[in-house]
Design a protein around this motif. Structure first.
Motif, mmCIF file in Angstrom:
data_model
loop_
_atom_site.group_PDB
_atom_site.id
_atom_site.type_symbol
_atom_site.label_atom_id
_atom_site.label_comp_id
_atom_site.label_asym_id
_atom_site.label_seq_id
_atom_site.Cartn_x
_atom_site.Cartn_y
_atom_site.Cartn_z
ATOM 1 N N ASN A 10 44.873 50.607 -13.151
ATOM 2 C CA ASN A 10 43.577 51.771 -12.369
ATOM 3 C C ASN A 10 44.581 52.365 -11.263
ATOM 4 O O ASN A 10 45.676 52.473 -10.977
ATOM 5 N N LEU A 11 43.956 53.482 -11.544
ATOM 6 C CA LEU A 11 43.616 54.882 -10.479
ATOM 7 C C LEU A 11 44.383 54.375 -8.860
ATOM 8 O O LEU A 11 43.560 54.117 -8.550
ATOM 9 N N ILE A 12 46.004 54.373 -8.585
ATOM 10 C CA ILE A 12 46.290 54.100 -7.507
ATOM 11 C C ILE A 12 46.072 55.184 -6.615
ATOM 12 O O ILE A 12 45.170 55.615 -5.487
ATOM 13 N N LEU A 13 46.607 56.841 -7.246
ATOM 14 C CA LEU A 13 46.963 58.193 -6.166
ATOM 15 C C LEU A 13 46.306 59.164 -7.300
ATOM 16 O O LEU A 13 47.434 58.805 -8.096
ATOM 17 N N GLY A 14 46.250 60.368 -7.218
ATOM 18 C CA GLY A 14 46.743 61.278 -7.893
ATOM 19 C C GLY A 14 46.557 62.631 -6.911
ATOM 20 O O GLY A 14 45.911 62.615 -6.002
ATOM 21 N N ASN A 15 46.897 64.073 -7.591
ATOM 22 C CA ASN A 15 46.911 64.601 -6.853
ATOM 23 C C ASN A 15 46.236 65.878 -7.587
ATOM 24 O O ASN A 15 45.884 67.103 -7.019
ATOM 25 N N TYR A 16 45.067 65.325 -7.790
ATOM 26 C CA TYR A 16 43.847 66.651 -8.781
ATOM 27 C C TYR A 16 42.854 65.420 -7.933
ATOM 28 O O TYR A 16 42.845 64.520 -7.744
ATOM 29 N N GLU A 17 41.683 65.736 -7.726
ATOM 30 C CA GLU A 17 40.575 65.652 -6.930
ATOM 31 C C GLU A 17 39.997 64.755 -8.002
ATOM 32 O O GLU A 17 40.007 63.293 -7.894
ATOM 33 N N ASN A 18 39.703 64.382 -9.982
ATOM 34 C CA ASN A 18 39.557 63.657 -10.654
ATOM 35 C C ASN A 18 40.107 63.235 -11.459
ATOM 36 O O ASN A 18 40.873 64.270 -12.732
ATOM 37 N N LEU A 19 40.914 61.870 -12.277
ATOM 38 C CA LEU A 19 40.922 61.593 -13.214
ATOM 39 C C LEU A 19 40.037 62.350 -14.301
ATOM 40 O O LEU A 19 39.325 61.901 -14.643
ATOM 41 N N GLN A 20 41.238 62.450 -15.474
ATOM 42 C CA GLN A 20 40.614 62.956 -16.929
ATOM 43 C C GLN A 20 40.826 61.822 -17.627
ATOM 44 O O GLN A 20 42.345 62.325 -18.140
ATOM 45 N N SER A 21 40.751 60.881 -17.954
ATOM 46 C CA SER A 21 40.901 60.167 -18.643
ATOM 47 C C SER A 21 39.512 59.851 -20.139
ATOM 48 O O SER A 21 38.379 59.962 -20.271
ATOM 49 N N ASN A 22 39.888 59.313 -21.153
ATOM 50 C CA ASN A 22 38.988 58.802 -22.019
ATOM 51 C C ASN A 22 40.074 57.277 -23.162
ATOM 52 O O ASN A 22 40.236 57.554 -23.228
ATOM 53 N N GLU A 23 39.261 56.939 -22.569
ATOM 54 C CA GLU A 23 39.615 55.511 -22.825
ATOM 55 C C GLU A 23 40.934 55.243 -22.572
ATOM 56 O O GLU A 23 41.558 54.602 -21.380
ATOM 57 N N ASP A 24 41.791 54.735 -23.769
ATOM 58 C CA ASP A 24 43.500 55.185 -23.570
ATOM 59 C C ASP A 24 44.683 56.306 -23.226
ATOM 60 O O ASP A 24 45.083 55.619 -23.133
ATOM 61 N N THR A 25 43.583 57.192 -23.313
ATOM 62 C CA THR A 25 44.200 58.453 -23.102
ATOM 63 C C THR A 25 44.130 59.215 -22.072
ATOM 64 O O THR A 25 43.041 58.848 -21.230
ATOM 65 N N VAL A 26 44.882 59.418 -20.950
ATOM 66 C CA VAL A 26 45.216 60.134 -20.025
ATOM 67 C C VAL A 26 45.511 62.000 -20.230
ATOM 68 O O VAL A 26 46.176 62.410 -20.585
ATOM 69 N N THR A 27 44.633 62.652 -19.725
ATOM 70 C CA THR A 27 45.287 64.326 -19.929
ATOM 71 C C THR A 27 45.325 64.626 -18.581
ATOM 72 O O THR A 27 44.475 64.735 -17.459
ATOM 73 N N LEU A 28 46.700 64.842 -18.855
ATOM 74 C CA LEU A 28 47.017 65.583 -17.386
ATOM 75 C C LEU A 28 47.113 67.471 -17.709
ATOM 76 O O LEU A 28 48.282 67.373 -17.889
ATOM 77 N N ARG A 29 46.799 67.832 -15.885
ATOM 78 C CA ARG A 29 46.488 68.965 -15.919
ATOM 79 C C ARG A 29 47.472 69.593 -15.489
ATOM 80 O O ARG A 29 48.543 69.057 -15.168
ATOM 81 N N PRO A 30 48.125 70.539 -15.560
ATOM 82 C CA PRO A 30 49.282 71.451 -14.831
ATOM 83 C C PRO A 30 49.940 70.195 -12.726
ATOM 84 O O PRO A 30 49.207 70.281 -12.998
ATOM 85 N N TYR A 31 51.224 70.335 -13.573
ATOM 86 C CA TYR A 31 51.232 69.679 -12.668
ATOM 87 C C TYR A 31 50.687 68.343 -11.578
ATOM 88 O O TYR A 31 51.077 68.504 -10.597
ATOM 89 N N GLU A 32 49.908 67.658 -12.947
ATOM 90 C CA GLU A 32 49.550 66.629 -12.279
ATOM 91 C C GLU A 32 50.258 65.454 -12.709
ATOM 92 O O GLU A 32 50.969 64.771 -13.648
ATOM 93 N N SER A 33 50.133 64.570 -10.960
ATOM 94 C CA SER A 33 51.188 63.312 -11.030
ATOM 95 C C SER A 33 50.022 62.548 -10.786
ATOM 96 O O SER A 33 49.122 62.321 -10.033
ATOM 97 N N VAL A 34 50.313 61.660 -11.322
ATOM 98 C CA VAL A 34 49.304 60.305 -11.282
ATOM 99 C C VAL A 34 50.121 58.424 -11.293
ATOM 100 O O VAL A 34 50.867 58.859 -11.384
ATOM 101 N N MET A 35 49.739 57.777 -10.734
ATOM 102 C CA MET A 35 50.414 56.487 -10.187
ATOM 103 C C MET A 35 49.015 55.345 -10.176
ATOM 104 O O MET A 35 48.281 55.636 -9.800
ATOM 105 N N PHE A 36 49.476 54.204 -11.628
ATOM 106 C CA PHE A 36 47.900 53.897 -11.907
ATOM 107 C C PHE A 36 48.833 51.959 -11.600
ATOM 108 O O PHE A 36 50.134 52.495 -11.274
ATOM 109 N N GLY A 37 48.467 51.489 -10.791
ATOM 110 C CA GLY A 37 48.768 50.142 -10.907
ATOM 111 C C GLY A 37 48.189 48.843 -12.020
ATOM 112 O O GLY A 37 46.400 48.996 -12.393
ATOM 113 N N LYS A 38 49.019 47.610 -11.554
ATOM 114 C CA LYS A 38 48.035 46.535 -12.329
ATOM 115 C C LYS A 38 48.861 45.144 -11.741
ATOM 116 O O LYS A 38 49.554 45.093 -11.933
#
Length: 550
Positions: free
Chosen positions: A520-548
């Motif tokens: 699950n998403l903990i923190l990201g530097n864009y307002e909304n996460l772009q994801s589809n099933e098991d794929t994440v689309t990272l926009r320019p200079y996007e960073s995301v932190m997920f946790g489990k």
């Protein structure tokens, strides 16, 4: 787990932080006036670069009097008030200390110049001429020979740095006792630790042979970096000062391999708490040469970071995590994009740093995405190292335009611009003329950033909170997820209870990456996460932190 392992350190370069009296130079009372700001950010420790009496040839790293605060910054009383006010806010104070060399205006060196028989003469490293020349071919970090001839004594003294900064002779037990006495003086003031400047250079090879110059790194450092007695000297400091006072200590360990850094920082050895190493911020040095218009590959950067993460963790060492400091140009201008994707870039660098194992450091201005100075003429520089490098580039046939471009990328003056507090003249740093005048137009300031939605300051604040409350970020093992990915840096941290994955897109193009199920998403530097099933689309200079959790 030590408390400082989950805290965040904020580095202040006092000259450029906040001026309280209009003389254009930041000072102690200025720092005191901003303590609430730092408390709001959530930091646990402040590292102060040197404020001792100094002629300023190396911006305070040339100490003339170890026991006195330079009047330009204030008084001992001001410093004691800073300590008290910081401690009221549960903020510890780490002082910078320079023990490899002093200023040539230091009382010890003035005495050393009087005669070879003077008791202070042996506080420094002296050698007789060899065939009428320097004792060896070592090169100063500030260019030119590392030796200065004194005709009255017919001897050379060693200066690994500026000619006005003679190296101390740590082989002399009287010198060591003087240093322990001085360190105890500051301990008794109530400080909480030391950052130790170029501490791994204090022990030199006794015979001091010539270097081979086979590579750009063969300039003498082979015979003084991590020298023969350095660990016993630091252990002695631990026994006399660091240990009894429960100090947090960090050593600046340039040109140090992991195996040595572990020795310095493994608690069983009783030396230092953590290590500053610099391999990752040399990734854009061309063939090891700093003063070039360099470029870097992400895979080189992630390889270096990963090596230090894995090996320090497995062998009981501890990293000091950083992108920026007073000696490094701004990482946002160097490794990412400080224009179109400025906010995203600042947050990306923060997330990558805070997700790693070690104690994170914020350099003043990181939290508002400050960027390089982009000075356009050598007259705008004060820094001796940068000016010497520029002159050497010109002497070697580099045209002025390219030389300035190299300084725009590599000069440490980039990090020394006054802190940008508000939109008034000189950004609210001073009511006078700043010692270093910002010339590029930049509308970013603390005032503006704090009023922005999803701002960089609050992103740092969130990361600081996570460091304190997610044990996996402190004790979790590190694993690089794709060593061949030259666009996205992906790594995981895991312990027995949970796992965290960080993904950071270091490009201006979208990147799609797979993500395992259950995160699950903990923190990201864009307002909304772009994801589809098991794929994440990272926009320019996007960073995301997920946790489990397991």
């Amino acid at each position: 787990m030590k408390e400082w392992q989950k805290e965040t350190v904020y580095q202040i370069y006092p000259r450029s932080f906040q001026d309280s009296n209009g003389d254009g130079i930041g000072d102690i009372n200025g720092i005191i006036s901003r303590l609430d700001y730092l408390q709001n950010l959530g930091i646990g420790l402040i590292w102060l670069t040197p404020m001792y009496v100094s002629p300023g040839n190396d911006n305070g790293y040339d100490i003339a009097d170890y026991y006195q605060i330079d009047p330009v910054f204030g008084t001992i009383d001001d410093f004691e008030r800073l300590l008290n006010e910081a401690h009221k806010r549960d903020i510890k104070i780490i002082m910078d200390m320079v023990l490899n060399h002093t200023s040539n205006e230091n009382h010890w060196f003035k005495e050393a110049l009087k005669s070879k028989d003077n008791p202070y003469h042996d506080y420094y490293i002296w050698k007789d001429p060899v065939d009428g020349h320097e004792p060896n071919n070592w090169v100063s970090k500030f260019s030119g020979s590392a030796w200065k001839y004194v005709p009255e004594l017919d001897q050379y003294y060693l200066h690994l740095y500026d000619v006005t900064m003679p190296d101390l002779n740590w082989r002399n037990p009287k010198l060591r006792n003087e240093i322990f006495k001085m360190l105890k003086f500051w301990a008794n003031k109530g400080i909480d630790g030391f950052r130790l400047d170029v501490i791994n250079n204090i022990s030199k090879a006794k015979d001091m042979p010539n270097d081979t110059f086979a590579t750009p790194l063969d300039d003498g450092r082979n015979f003084y970096t991590n020298g023969p007695h350095v660990h016993e000297y630091i252990h002695e400091m631990y026994e006399k000062v660091f240990g009894p006072n429960k100090f947090v200590t960090v050593g600046e360990l340039s040109s140090t391999p992991v195996s040595e850094a572990v020795k310095y920082t493994n608690p069983k050895r009783q030396e230092l708490s953590m290590a500053f190493t610099f391999h990752h911020v040399k990734v854009d040095y061309t063939n090891g040469n700093k003063w070039t218009l360099g470029h870097y590959k992400l895979t080189d950067l992630t390889s270096i970071l990963s090596k230090w993460q894995v090996q320090m963790n497995r062998q009981g060492g501890w990293n000091a995590l950083f992108w920026n400091n007073h000696d490094q140009p701004r990482a946002i201008s160097r490794f990412t994009n400080d224009e179109k994707y400025r906010d995203q870039s600042a947050k990306l660098l923060a997330m990558v740093e805070f997700g790693l194992q070690g104690t994170p450091y914020i350099y003043q201005g990181d939290e508002i995405a400050m960027k390089n100075a982009y000075f356009t003429d050598i007259s705008q520089y004060n820094d001796h190292e940068s000016i010497n490098a520029y002159n050497e580039l010109i002497d070697n046939g580099i045209d002025k335009e390219l030389a300035i471009m190299i300084l725009q990328q590599k000069s440490r003056e980039n990090a020394r611009l006054p802190m940008q507090w508000n939109s008034s003249k000189y950004y609210g740093f001073t009511t006078g003329q700043p010692w270093l005048k910002p010339l590029h137009h930049d509308d970013y300031s603390v005032e503006k950033v704090l009023n922005m939605k999803d701002n960089v300051f609050n992103f740092y604040k969130a990361l600081i909170f996570l460091r304190k409350h997610k044990a996996v970020l402190v004790d979790g093992e590190y694993k690089l997820l794709d060593a061949n990915d030259n666009s996205v840096y992906s790594y995981e941290r895991s312990n027995n209870n949970s796992k965290i994955i960080v993904m950071a897109n270091f490009t201006a193009q979208e990147q799609k990456r797979k993500l395992a199920e259950g995160f699950n998403l903990i923190l990201g530097n864009y307002e909304n996460l772009q994801s589809n099933e098991d794929t994440v689309t990272l926009r320019p200079y996007e960073s995301v932190m997920f946790g489990k959790k397991f």
